[in-house]
Write a protein that holds these residues in place. Structure first.
Motif, PDB file in Angstrom:
ATOM      1  N   PHE A 179     -13.554  21.752   6.637  1.00 40.36           N
ATOM      2  CA  PHE A 179     -12.675  22.241   7.697  1.00 40.36           C
ATOM      3  C   PHE A 179     -11.282  22.503   7.091  1.00 40.36           C
ATOM      4  N   ALA A 180     -10.222  21.956   7.633  1.00 36.30           N
ATOM      5  CA  ALA A 180      -8.880  22.217   7.119  1.00 36.30           C
ATOM      6  C   ALA A 180      -8.611  21.391   5.851  1.00 36.30           C
ATOM      7  N   PRO A 181      -7.670  21.810   5.000  1.00 35.01           N
ATOM      8  CA  PRO A 181      -7.339  21.020   3.809  1.00 35.01           C
ATOM      9  C   PRO A 181      -6.881  19.603   4.155  1.00 35.01           C
ATOM     10  N   GLU A 182      -6.341  19.425   5.351  1.00 39.66           N
ATOM     11  CA  GLU A 182      -5.897  18.088   5.781  1.00 39.66           C
ATOM     12  C   GLU A 182      -7.060  17.200   6.193  1.00 39.66           C
ATOM     13  N   GLN A 183      -8.313  17.700   6.059  1.00 32.62           N
ATOM     14  CA  GLN A 183      -9.497  16.968   6.498  1.00 32.62           C
ATOM     15  C   GLN A 183     -10.497  16.794   5.348  1.00 32.62           C
ATOM     16  N   PRO A 184     -10.196  15.921   4.375  1.00 37.12           N
ATOM     17  CA  PRO A 184     -11.115  15.729   3.246  1.00 37.12           C
ATOM     18  C   PRO A 184     -12.466  15.158   3.696  1.00 37.12           C
ATOM     19  N   ASP A 185     -13.550  15.697   3.161  1.00 36.07           N
ATOM     20  CA  ASP A 185     -14.892  15.248   3.515  1.00 36.07           C
ATOM     21  C   ASP A 185     -15.215  13.913   2.852  1.00 36.07           C
ATOM     22  N   PHE A 186     -15.879  13.055   3.605  1.00 34.58           N
ATOM     23  CA  PHE A 186     -16.377  11.799   3.049  1.00 34.58           C
ATOM     24  C   PHE A 186     -17.654  12.049   2.246  1.00 34.58           C
ATOM     25  N   ASN A 187     -17.853  11.244   1.212  1.00 36.10           N
ATOM     26  CA  ASN A 187     -19.092  11.246   0.437  1.00 36.10           C
ATOM     27  C   ASN A 187     -20.011  10.173   0.999  1.00 36.10           C
ATOM     28  N   TRP A 188     -21.025  10.590   1.750  1.00 39.59           N
ATOM     29  CA  TRP A 188     -21.928   9.624   2.386  1.00 39.59           C
ATOM     30  C   TRP A 188     -22.938   9.037   1.410  1.00 39.59           C
ATOM     31  N   ALA A 248      -3.463  17.790  12.565  1.00 33.93           N
ATOM     32  CA  ALA A 248      -3.672  19.063  11.894  1.00 33.93           C
ATOM     33  C   ALA A 248      -4.811  19.846  12.555  1.00 33.93           C
ATOM     34  N   ASP A 249      -5.711  19.122  13.242  1.00 37.99           N
ATOM     35  CA  ASP A 249      -6.819  19.769  13.957  1.00 37.99           C
ATOM     36  C   ASP A 249      -7.070  19.036  15.271  1.00 37.99           C
ATOM     37  N   GLY A 250      -6.046  18.927  16.072  1.00 44.33           N
ATOM     38  CA  GLY A 250      -6.190  18.355  17.404  1.00 44.33           C
ATOM     39  C   GLY A 250      -6.755  16.946  17.443  1.00 44.33           C
ATOM     40  N   GLY A 251      -6.516  16.167  16.384  1.00 42.58           N
ATOM     41  CA  GLY A 251      -7.002  14.792  16.358  1.00 42.58           C
ATOM     42  C   GLY A 251      -8.307  14.607  15.619  1.00 42.58           C
ATOM     43  N   TYR A 252      -8.949  15.699  15.223  1.00 40.55           N
ATOM     44  CA  TYR A 252     -10.185  15.590  14.445  1.00 40.55           C
ATOM     45  C   TYR A 252      -9.900  15.321  12.969  1.00 40.55           C
ATOM     46  N   ASP A 253      -8.631  15.127  12.635  1.00 40.19           N
ATOM     47  CA  ASP A 253      -8.229  14.611  11.330  1.00 40.19           C
ATOM     48  C   ASP A 253      -7.748  13.179  11.579  1.00 40.19           C
ATOM     49  N   VAL A 254      -8.675  12.228  11.439  1.00 43.61           N
ATOM     50  CA  VAL A 254      -8.432  10.843  11.854  1.00 43.61           C
ATOM     51  C   VAL A 254      -7.822  10.048  10.703  1.00 43.61           C
ATOM     52  N   ALA A 255      -6.688   9.412  10.979  1.00 40.48           N
ATOM     53  CA  ALA A 255      -6.030   8.587   9.954  1.00 40.48           C
ATOM     54  C   ALA A 255      -6.437   7.122  10.037  1.00 40.48           C
ATOM     55  N   ASP A 256      -6.886   6.663  11.224  1.00 43.58           N
ATOM     56  CA  ASP A 256      -7.263   5.257  11.412  1.00 43.58           C
ATOM     57  C   ASP A 256      -8.280   5.191  12.543  1.00 43.58           C
ATOM     58  N   TYR A 257      -9.523   4.837  12.197  1.00 47.91           N
ATOM     59  CA  TYR A 257     -10.604   4.840  13.189  1.00 47.91           C
ATOM     60  C   TYR A 257     -10.583   3.623  14.123  1.00 47.91           C
ATOM     61  N   PHE A 303     -14.937  10.233  -1.501  1.00 46.55           N
ATOM     62  CA  PHE A 303     -14.745  11.634  -1.126  1.00 46.55           C
ATOM     63  C   PHE A 303     -15.477  12.513  -2.144  1.00 46.55           C
ATOM     64  N   TRP A 304     -15.254  13.812  -2.077  1.00 45.27           N
ATOM     65  CA  TRP A 304     -15.876  14.740  -3.019  1.00 45.27           C
ATOM     66  C   TRP A 304     -14.802  15.341  -3.920  1.00 45.27           C
ATOM     67  N   PHE A 305     -14.458  14.613  -4.979  1.00 45.83           N
ATOM     68  CA  PHE A 305     -13.535  15.132  -5.995  1.00 45.83           C
ATOM     69  C   PHE A 305     -14.346  15.691  -7.164  1.00 45.83           C
ATOM     70  N   ARG A 306     -13.915  16.843  -7.651  1.00 45.62           N
ATOM     71  CA  ARG A 306     -14.616  17.481  -8.768  1.00 45.62           C
ATOM     72  C   ARG A 306     -13.602  18.200  -9.654  1.00 45.62           C
ATOM     73  N   HIS A 329     -15.452  13.859   8.023  1.00 46.31           N
ATOM     74  CA  HIS A 329     -14.180  13.965   7.299  1.00 46.31           C
ATOM     75  C   HIS A 329     -13.138  13.068   7.945  1.00 46.31           C
ATOM     76  N   GLY A 330     -12.140  12.709   7.165  1.00 46.67           N
ATOM     77  CA  GLY A 330     -11.010  11.957   7.685  1.00 46.67           C
ATOM     78  C   GLY A 330      -9.747  12.800   7.619  1.00 46.67           C
ATOM     79  N   SER A 331      -8.608  12.123   7.499  1.00 43.46           N
ATOM     80  CA  SER A 331      -7.313  12.795   7.361  1.00 43.46           C
ATOM     81  C   SER A 331      -6.783  12.591   5.948  1.00 43.46           C
ATOM     82  N   ASP A 332      -6.012  13.551   5.476  1.00 36.69           N
ATOM     83  CA  ASP A 332      -5.385  13.371   4.161  1.00 36.69           C
ATOM     84  C   ASP A 332      -4.285  12.304   4.223  1.00 36.69           C
ATOM     85  N   GLN A 333      -3.956  11.831   5.431  1.00 34.15           N
ATOM     86  CA  GLN A 333      -2.994  10.741   5.589  1.00 34.15           C
ATOM     87  C   GLN A 333      -3.676   9.381   5.759  1.00 34.15           C
TER      88      GLN A 333
END
Length: 520
Positions: free
Chosen positions: A166-175, A59-68, A127-130, A103-107
């Protein structure tokens, strides 16, 4: 010293999707890169930095990572990645890979678990759910905007919203989640165990955020103090392995804040984006260099010098414009560019950057003098910036067009298939093959500059030499003198015994405009 190889290294950025295609599907891959490693070794490269090669929906050239801990199947396999690392090491080159911690991937499995687990679950704490605001929670939790345009929140079917800078396909991690901290510690070790020499840390200043905070003047998600403890933990892991490097992508205008990422127990280096965005102006460039050196020297950290990357307009195009600066907020797409002027200045800028103390980054195709491709058809553009801006921002695809290697017509030896982005037919004059034996080509200039740089330049200090305003002149520790003329007319050269390299022809012993020379 082997343990500090990165202090003065020449590092080549590989945007894998566009570098070389080994299996003929039109997408660059590990097989293509492995076949071209001798080209990089011959160029004089000491390390390779790869953009994300992990499994991703793209979704963003690989910056939406599904498996690190894996490799995107379009790029190859984990076994091929390990072979690449070994082969690069065999040719004397290190390997740096991207890690994407904001952020990771929504997948990604974690995010799928979070969606299934529902509000208040432990899985959502990663993640950051509210809950939303307004009637029935129908409005986002706050008014944060995505860096790619549009709102930074997306609603899920059970009514909650999740944050994505970033994109909706890239949910932010909660550090703030210990699970997130431990997960990335394990990811670092996974790749260090496979021989990776370092990580370039994507969006390094964005990890700590507080969506619930009331506005207090402090940026709610950029450069918050808590981010530094994260990188202290990472540095301890890198130090365990020895000779490994952490490189931060840190876009900050405040040099004092920027310098905090380079403290001895955090990052080894960070990208110098002030230099990248600086206009072709002698006063601005000198000020940038002086500020950079003053920021780094007290910390014992080497500066980095970079003219381009996968996110910015290529130098040949940028330096040919009336406004030669770069800013993400305005990419100046369509602004007229003089190709001859841009080419001449790009050559001069390359020698200036390579002469400065520290490490230097070369973005693939920079050594070929490739221009920005601004006429990609809308239907072929893939950058989410283009789609989320409604086409008002053409995005970054223009600097990501696949490389021309050989031949007189597309795909120019990049692939036997159709490249994922179209290459301009006029690139036949810019292929690596066409430039290889041409003494006046950009490729020959880069190859010779990198050879001399390894002997005379890299880590160290500089001494400014007196010269008129439009000229930048300095001496390096080895005695090499760099003189760059950014004025409108020729200037006399200082006394010297030998011209080591010049970005363009000299005029009866004088240095023409938009030309840089290295002297002994």
């Amino acid at each position: 010293m082997p343990g500090t190889w990165w202090r003065g290294a020449a590092i080549y950025q590989v945007y894998l999707r566009s570098f070389a295609d080994g299996n003929g599907d039109g997408i660059g891959d590990i097989a293509g890169l492995r076949a071209r490693l001798p080209y990089l070794a011959d160029l004089g490269i000491e390390a390779i930095w790869l953009n994300p090669w992990y499994p991703s929906p793209m979704a963003d050239g690989g910056y939406d990572v599904a498996d690190y801990r894996g490799i995107e199947p379009a790029f190859g396999t984990l076994a091929e990645a390990e072979e690449l690392i070994a082969e690069a090491h065999g040719l004397g080159m290190r390997v740096i890979i991207d890690v994407v911690p904001n952020h990771g991937s929504d997948q990604q499995e974690w995010f799928k678990e979070a969606l299934a687990a529902g509000p208040g679950s432990a899985a959502r704490e990663r993640f950051w759910f509210r809950p939303g605001k307004g009637p029935g929670g129908s409005e986002p939790p706050n008014d944060w905007r995505s860096i790619f345009g549009g709102p930074a929140w997306t609603r899920v079917p059970d009514g909650e919203w999740y944050l994505h800078l970033f994109a909706p396909e890239q949910p932010d991690f909660n550090w703030g989640s210990p699970e997130v901290v431990e997960e990335f510690h394990d990811v670092l070790r996974f790749w260090f165990d496979r021989g990776v020499d370092g990580f370039r840390v994507d969006s390094a200043a964005l990890l700590i955020k507080d969506p619930d905070a009331e506005p207090d003047g402090e940026d709610p998600f950029t450069d918050r103090d808590g981010v530094h403890e994260i990188y202290r933990g990472w540095r301890r892991i890198a130090d365990e392995y020895g000779g490994r490097v952490l490189v931060g992508e840190v876009w900050l205008p405040d040099q004092e804040r920027f310098s905090r990422y380079l403290r001895p127990d955090e990052m080894h280096t960070a990208f110098n984006f002030d230099f990248l965005g600086c206009p072709w102006d002698p006063a601005a460039l000198r000020r940038c260099v002086e500020t950079t050196l003053a920021t780094h020297a007290p910390l014992g950290a080497p500066p980095t010098w970079v003219l381009s990357n996968h996110d910015v307009t290529r130098p040949v195009t940028r330096y040919g414009r009336a406004d030669t600066s770069f800013d993400h907020a305005d990419r100046k797409h369509g602004m007229p560019s003089d190709p001859d002027l841009g080419y001449r200045r790009a050559r001069a800028a390359a020698l200036l950057a390579m002469a400065l103390p520290g490490s230097v980054y070369v973005y693939q195709g920079e050594e070929l003098g490739l221009p920005e491709v601004e006429d990609i058809p809308a239907g072929l553009r893939q950058d989410p910036i283009f789609t989320r801006s409604g086409g008002t921002d053409l995005g970054r695809d223009g600097c990501r067009v696949p490389l021309p290697w050989s031949g007189d017509a597309p795909p120019f030896g990049y692939s036997i298939g159709e490249p994922w982005l179209p290459q301009p037919p006029e690139w036949k004059a810019l292929t690596a093959e066409a430039q290889r034996d041409d003494p006046g080509s950009m490729l020959t200039l880069y190859r010779e500059a990198l050879r001399l740089r390894r002997i005379h330049l890299g880590d160290g200090t500089l001494t400014w030499l007196p010269h008129a305003d439009p000229v930048l002149a300095f001496r390096r520790d080895s005695g090499l003198v760099c003189v760059a003329n950014l004025g409108d007319g020729p200037v006399p050269l200082p006394d010297h015994t030998e011209v080591l390299l010049s970005s363009g022809p000299l005029a009866d012993g004088a240095l023409p405009p938009d030309t840089t020379v290295w002297l002994r």
